[in-house]
Scaffold this active site. Structure first.
Site: not given
Ligand SMILES: CC(C)(COP(=O)(O)OP(=O)(O)OC[C@H]1O[C@@H](n2cnc3c(N)ncnc32)[C@H](O)[C@@H]1OP(=O)(O)O)[C@@H](O)C(=O)NCCC(=O)NCCS
Length: 177
Positions: A95, A107, A134, A141, A143
């Site tokens: 993802i 995400g 990471n 996840y 959360k």
């Molecule tokens: C991980 C990833 C997919 C999350 O997607 P995103 O669009 O950034 O996350 P969202 O904005 O949808 O966040 C959803 C919830 O998680 C929380 N969240 C996201 N990142 C967070 C972090 N670093 N620390 C704490 N909470 C976090 C958000 O606060 C949100 O909660 P809320 O709705 O209560 O405020 C994205 O950041 C990403 O692509 N990261 C790099 C690639 C990666 O690491 N992928 C996973 C490989 S296993």
């Protein structure tokens, strides 16, 4: 809401480009350039992606903003799971959201779609492996209801890394929904 659509076979070139870009954005700082190059070449070759796109137990989804692709996910069921947990488990293998679009709920929207698809398949749980370093993805996840249940190894080039395996059960009654 951002539209989420299944990736079609003729979108393979774009899928490859996005896969490499997002992997590089996420992990280049924690890995040597050599290991990164090797992983990008092998893990995202057109050959491999083409086989995966044809596999009926695997599906890729793009998420778009104003017709621009800004992220994707890869889902596996049955024997396509990278580690067969159970016949009725469902794997979220990848993802990724482009850096500029992270933290805007995209995400979460992809994850909700994965859970919806897993439920439609009557999966008992959804699982994934995430690199132990990471931390931000692990927070994301947690959360969203995932809990750690095991560890496994993952190779990036010649570097053996530890993945934390996490899962979220999809028992409707237990979730109270
Ligand atoms: C991980 C990833 C997919 C999350 O997607 P995103 O669009 O950034 O996350 P969202 O904005 O949808 O966040 C959803 C919830 O998680 C929380 N969240 C996201 N990142 C967070 C972090 N670093 N620390 C704490 N909470 C976090 C958000 O606060 C949100 O909660 P809320 O709705 O209560 O405020 C994205 O950041 C990403 O692509 N990261 C790099 C690639 C990666 O690491 N992928 C996973 C490989 S296993």
């Amino acid at each position: 809401m951002y539209p989420i659509n299944k990736v079609l076979p003729d979108e393979i070139d774009f899928l490859q480009k996005l896969s490499k870009q997002t992997f590089h954005e996420a992990f280049s700082s924690g890995n040597t350039e050599e290991n990164m190059t090797r992983y990008l070449e092998e893990g995202f070759s057109l050959d491999k992606l083409s086989r995966e796109l044809k596999d009926e137990n695997t599906a890729f989804y793009f998420v778009k903003s104003e017709n621009e692709v800004i992220g994707y996910m890869k889902l596996n069921e049955g024997r396509a799971q990278t580690e067969l947990q159970k016949e009725d488990s469902f794997e979220l293998e990848r993802i990724y959201v482009l850096k500029d679009y992270q933290g805007k709920g995209i995400g979460r929207q992809l994850l909700d779609k994965a859970i919806q698809l897993a439920r439609e398949k009557k999966a008992s749980y959804i699982w994934l492996g995430v690199w132990e370093e990471n931390k931000s993805a692990i927070q994301f996840y947690k959360k969203n209801g995932f809990i750690a249940f095991d560890e496994h190894y993952f190779m990036v080039g010649d570097d053996k890394q530890t993945d934390i395996m996490m899962k979220r059960t999809l028992n409707v009654e237990a979730e109270g929904s």
